[in-house]
Design an enzyme around this catalytic site. Structure first.
Site, PDB file in Angstrom:
ATOM      1  N   CYS A   2     -13.472 -35.883   8.291  1.00 16.32           N
ATOM      2  CA  CYS A   2     -12.185 -36.433   7.933  1.00 16.32           C
ATOM      3  C   CYS A   2     -12.329 -37.308   6.760  1.00 16.32           C
ATOM      4  CB  CYS A   2     -11.625 -37.206   9.207  1.00 16.32           C
ATOM      5  SG  CYS A   2     -11.680 -36.186  10.620  1.00 16.32           S
ATOM      6  N   ARG A  27     -12.237 -32.744   2.473  1.00 17.04           N
ATOM      7  CA  ARG A  27     -13.080 -32.998   3.516  1.00 17.04           C
ATOM      8  C   ARG A  27     -12.297 -32.505   4.668  1.00 17.04           C
ATOM      9  NH1 ARG A  27     -16.329 -37.369   2.310  1.00 17.04           N
ATOM     10  NH2 ARG A  27     -16.258 -37.912   4.678  1.00 17.04           N
ATOM     11  N   TRP A  73     -10.245 -33.373  10.072  1.00 18.12           N
ATOM     12  CA  TRP A  73     -10.890 -32.055  10.526  1.00 18.12           C
ATOM     13  C   TRP A  73     -11.338 -32.212  11.909  1.00 18.12           C
ATOM     14  CZ3 TRP A  73     -15.928 -30.605  12.115  1.00 18.12           C
ATOM     15  CH2 TRP A  73     -16.278 -29.460  12.104  1.00 18.12           C
ATOM     16  N   ASN A  99     -13.320 -41.648  10.679  1.00 14.37           N
ATOM     17  CA  ASN A  99     -13.919 -40.428  10.372  1.00 14.37           C
ATOM     18  C   ASN A  99     -15.016 -40.723  11.172  1.00 14.37           C
ATOM     19  OD1 ASN A  99     -15.244 -38.313   9.386  1.00 14.37           O
ATOM     20  ND2 ASN A  99     -15.980 -39.432   7.750  1.00 14.37           N
ATOM     21  N   GLY A 100     -15.377 -39.754  11.880  1.00 17.90           N
ATOM     22  CA  GLY A 100     -16.775 -39.599  12.652  1.00 17.90           C
ATOM     23  C   GLY A 100     -16.544 -39.242  14.346  1.00 17.90           C
ATOM     24  N   GLU A 488     -27.669 -16.792   0.242  1.00 20.20           N
ATOM     25  CA  GLU A 488     -26.529 -17.746  -0.470  1.00 20.20           C
ATOM     26  C   GLU A 488     -25.325 -16.572  -0.707  1.00 20.20           C
ATOM     27  OE1 GLU A 488     -25.954 -20.792  -0.416  1.00 20.20           O
ATOM     28  OE2 GLU A 488     -24.311 -21.033  -2.166  1.00 20.20           O
ATOM     29  N   LYS A 492     -21.720 -17.772   1.061  1.00 20.03           N
ATOM     30  CA  LYS A 492     -20.516 -17.708   0.125  1.00 20.03           C
ATOM     31  C   LYS A 492     -19.205 -16.500   0.625  1.00 20.03           C
ATOM     32  CE  LYS A 492     -21.654 -20.051  -1.665  1.00 20.03           C
ATOM     33  NZ  LYS A 492     -21.840 -21.434  -1.104  1.00 20.03           N
ATOM     34  N   GLU A 495     -17.856 -17.512   4.188  1.00 21.64           N
ATOM     35  CA  GLU A 495     -17.142 -18.628   4.385  1.00 21.64           C
ATOM     36  C   GLU A 495     -15.897 -18.717   3.514  1.00 21.64           C
ATOM     37  OE1 GLU A 495     -18.953 -22.317   2.777  1.00 21.64           O
ATOM     38  OE2 GLU A 495     -20.081 -21.467   1.387  1.00 21.64           O
ATOM     39  N   HIS A 511     -36.495  -3.318  10.673  1.00 25.60           N
ATOM     40  CA  HIS A 511     -36.650  -3.999  12.113  1.00 25.60           C
ATOM     41  C   HIS A 511     -35.467  -4.144  12.724  1.00 25.60           C
ATOM     42  CE1 HIS A 511     -40.934  -4.220  10.778  1.00 25.60           C
ATOM     43  NE2 HIS A 511     -40.500  -4.630   9.651  1.00 25.60           N
ATOM     44  N   LYS A 610     -15.652 -30.006   3.492  1.00 24.87           N
ATOM     45  CA  LYS A 610     -16.702 -30.281   2.579  1.00 24.87           C
ATOM     46  C   LYS A 610     -18.168 -30.950   2.685  1.00 24.87           C
ATOM     47  CE  LYS A 610     -18.476 -29.517  -1.703  1.00 24.87           C
ATOM     48  NZ  LYS A 610     -18.945 -28.235  -2.032  1.00 24.87           N
TER      49      LYS A 610
HETATM   50  C1  AGP Z   1     -21.872 -24.567   1.155  1.00 23.66           C
HETATM   51  O1  AGP Z   1     -21.100 -23.613   0.444  1.00 23.66           O
HETATM   52  C2  AGP Z   1     -21.361 -25.021   2.463  1.00 23.66           C
HETATM   53  N1  AGP Z   1     -20.015 -25.649   2.075  1.00 23.66           N
HETATM   54  C3  AGP Z   1     -22.216 -25.725   3.210  1.00 23.66           C
HETATM   55  O2  AGP Z   1     -23.219 -25.037   3.744  1.00 23.66           O
HETATM   56  C4  AGP Z   1     -23.107 -26.990   2.728  1.00 23.66           C
HETATM   57  O3  AGP Z   1     -23.945 -26.517   1.684  1.00 23.66           O
HETATM   58  C5  AGP Z   1     -23.797 -27.755   3.728  1.00 23.66           C
HETATM   59  O4  AGP Z   1     -22.744 -28.423   4.592  1.00 23.66           O
HETATM   60  C6  AGP Z   1     -24.669 -28.910   3.145  1.00 23.66           C
HETATM   61  O5  AGP Z   1     -23.836 -29.922   2.577  1.00 23.66           O
HETATM   62  P1  AGP Z   1     -24.500 -30.894   1.668  1.00 23.66           P
HETATM   63  O6  AGP Z   1     -25.437 -30.179   0.416  1.00 23.66           O
HETATM   64  O7  AGP Z   1     -23.482 -31.660   0.990  1.00 23.66           O
HETATM   65  O8  AGP Z   1     -25.552 -31.537   2.474  1.00 23.66           O
END
Ligand code: AGP
Length: 615
Positions: A2, A27, A73, A99-100, A488, A492, A495, A511, A610
């Site tokens: 949040c 966020r 969130w 937030n938390g 990676e 991408k 997500e 495997h 984020k």
């Molecule tokens: C990456 O595209 C994601 N949004 C997520 O995996 C991100 O890399 C991960 O949450 C780590 O975040 P940070 O680099 O701010 O620690």
């Protein structure tokens, strides 16, 4: 997670709160709300869904000098209007945004029920309890809120905070008191700015850029009161903190779209600049500069999550290759609960936001064991950046898109700088190696820019995109330094397009995963070097034999791939250690195109946020 935001001492409060929410929407974006302190009552507006659903509700609100706002969130309770923040005390005279996660929520709920059997909780959230607890403290101390002195209010606030367990960044306003906002932070980021007339508090710097030049970065356990004329900060023991404001690291515009349709596209195209900035002043003729390695380790451990973890995997390859020092890579959430043992190791924490709860906790676990820590971080004012023993800032600038792109490039370059520095310490990476690398590194931004604007590559990307129409499964294959790119690339794609994509080392196919390959399965093979490359060509043949549509991403000097794939995308040739970065940009662009074709919101993918500031 949040985002919280608050303003006091400015008659444009509503406008500033909405602006702040817009900057923080990345966020968390399943609901949002604001609360204004105005005359006889608190004015609250909340909406489910994107911020655009809230904006019409606040157009004609009366002027106010003080208010708080929240973008959510969901962690406790579905994204409904009732669960949206701000939350009220039962008399609607206290409003809180949070937030938390309050971990002793059940116990507190019972305690409140015992103290006030008639209370009806408005929401399923843990956050609402904080407003009730503060009202109870006011009632117990019999203070007249409207005329109470700051110290009376502060002592009630501290009594509430001492009851809370878990993580929280909090802001509270009180009916009839438009002269202050109460705040607190514990394991969730919060910053404060004050220019003598106007106070602002926010979850992160991106929403105060352009509103202020310097901020106070609160430490764990800090709490206090933000008034129209000053900010009073106290530590967890209630002692006054003489905080020192720090200059903002980012300028206005860096956190804006700047003419791009999405932050993700903008940040992909910023990568040439990230290479220049990240390496600036750090490569000299015979030295790697700009950060320190706390000691000469015989073992390294790298921790991170998501993209940061994938960058850590590539860093592992680089460090072992250039310095011959063994590296253990862990997901931060595993490391923090594992029992990291073994010889004294240097622990490297990789994080774009510098606020990821698991990575922060992993670094703290390492420090508790006496392991020195190095942070490869983007936000240099973040909690992780301030907690590590040594910091390597990647200088990528604000990354707003939830899917990390330019930060990955910065994190990988950070890992490379560490690898080269360790190689020099181990006398396995020599001056001529550095100068050869430096020559290629200086040309990399131009190669990236050429590639990003190459019409032929754009056409190939469009053709590759066709393979994913009506497909819900895909594979990315790599080996050695392209295996992290496979992971990676898959992250991408999944997500932002919601296609179930998996990244595998090519050698793993037989495997088990090969069983999933069927007619038309799109498989992206990412070139590697030396013998690994030849094995990947074999993998391409294997999956093609089972009907897969193979897209091979390689460099311009590779003349073998053409006969091994349905489509080959060739990028400029660069230093072996830098080549994966160019492959990765192709994966970023392909995922972006596929996601947009599918109508997905690439900047705010469903269910994600984020910065994961809670476990
Ligand atoms: C990456 O595209 C994601 N949004 C997520 O995996 C991100 O890399 C991960 O949450 C780590 O975040 P940070 O680099 O701010 O620690």
């Amino acid at each position: 997670m949040c985002g919280i935001f608050g303003v006091t001492g400015d008659s444009r409060t509503t406008e500033l709160l909405i602006k702040g929410l817009k900057r923080m929407e990345y966020r968390g974006y399943d609901s949002s709300g604001i609360c204004l302190v105005n005359g006889k009552r608190l004015i609250r507006k909340r909406a489910v869904g994107p911020l655009s659903n809230l904006e019409p509700l606040v157009e004609d609100l009366p002027n106010s000098e003080c208010g708080i706002a929240h973008t959510r969130w969901a962690t406790h309770g579905a994204p409904t209007k009732e669960n949206a923040h701000p939350h009220f005390s039962k008399d609607s005279k206290i409003a809180v945004v949070h937030n938390g996660i309050i971990e002793n929520e059940v116990e507190l709920r019972k305690k409140i029920k015992l103290l006030d059997d008639g209370i009806a909780f408005e929401s399923e959230t843990d956050s609402e309890l904080i407003a009730h607890l503060l009202l109870i403290e006011f009632e117990n101390s019999e203070i007249d809120i409207k005329n109470a002195k700051e110290e009376e209010i502060l002592s009630c606030w501290k009594l509430v905070l001492d009851k809370l367990e878990g993580s929280f960044a909090l802001a509270v306003v009180i009916n009839g008191r438009n002269d202050f906002i109460l705040f607190a932070r514990k394991f969730a980021p919060l910053i404060i700015s004050h220019d003598g007339e106007r106070g602002i508090l926010a979850s992160d710097v991106s929403c105060v850029v352009g509103l202020t030049e310097e901020v106070f970065y609160l430490n764990e356990g800090d709490w206090g009161i933000l008034t129209n004329s000053e900010v009073q900060i106290f530590n967890v023991d209630g002692e006054f903190v003489e905080a020192e404001a720090k200059k903002l690291e980012w300028k206005l515009g860096e956190a804006e779209l700047g003419g791009y349709p999405t932050f993700m596209l903008k940040e992909i195209y910023e990568q040439p600049r990230v290479v220049r900035d990240c390496l600036r002043g750090r490569l000299s003729r015979d030295k790697i500069k700009g950060f320190s390695i706390p000691f000469n380790p015989r073992l390294l451990r790298i921790v991170g999550c998501g993209t940061a973890y994938n960058a850590g995997l590539l860093a592992r390859y680089y460090i072992e290759q250039l310095s011959k020092i063994p590296v253990i890579l862990d997901h931060a959430h595993e490391f923090r609960y594992g029992a990291p043992s073994g010889p004294k190791s240097l622990v490297i924490g990789i994080s774009q936001s510098g606020e990821t709860a698991d990575t922060l906790a992993a670094i703290e676990a390492a420090q508790e064991r006496g392991y020195p820590t190095l942070g490869i971080v983007n936000v240099e004012s973040s909690t992780i950046a301030r907690n590590v023993d040594s910091l390597l800032g990647i200088r990528a600038g604000p990354e707003i898109g939830v899917a990390s792109t330019k930060a990955f490039t910065g994190q990988v370059l950070g890992g490379l700088l560490v690898a080269m520095k360790l190689g020099q310490l181990s006398k396995t990476f020599h001056r001529e190696d550095l100068s050869y690398f430096d020559r290629h590194a200086r040309m990399l931004p131009t190669s990236m820019e050429r590639m990003l604007n190459d019409q032929n590559i754009k056409t190939k990307l469009w053709e590759a995109q066709q393979y994913f129409i009506d497909k819900n499964h895909a594979f990315f294959l790599g080996r050695n330094t392209s295996y992290p790119i496979a992971l990676e690339g898959a992250l991408k794609l999944k997500e932002i397009s919601y296609i179930h994509a998996e990244g595998y080392a090519g050698g793993e196919l037989k495997h088990g995963p090969l069983a999933l390959v069927e007619e038309g399965t799109p498989i992206i093979v990412i070139a590697s070097e030396g013998s690994s490359h030849k094995k990947l060509l074999g993998n391409a043949r294997e999956v093609a034999a089972r009907g897969a549509k193979v897209i091979f991403i390689t460099h311009q000097e590779d003349d073998l791939a053409d006969s091994h794939a349905d489509l080959v995308i060739k990028v400029p040739r660069t230093h072996d250690l830098l080549q994966p970065l160019l492959y990765n940009i192709i994966c970023q662009l392909l995922s972006l195109n596929i996601a947009e074709e599918r109508g997905c919101n690439v900047d705010r993918p469903r269910n994600l946020a984020k910065s994961v500031t809670v476990e």
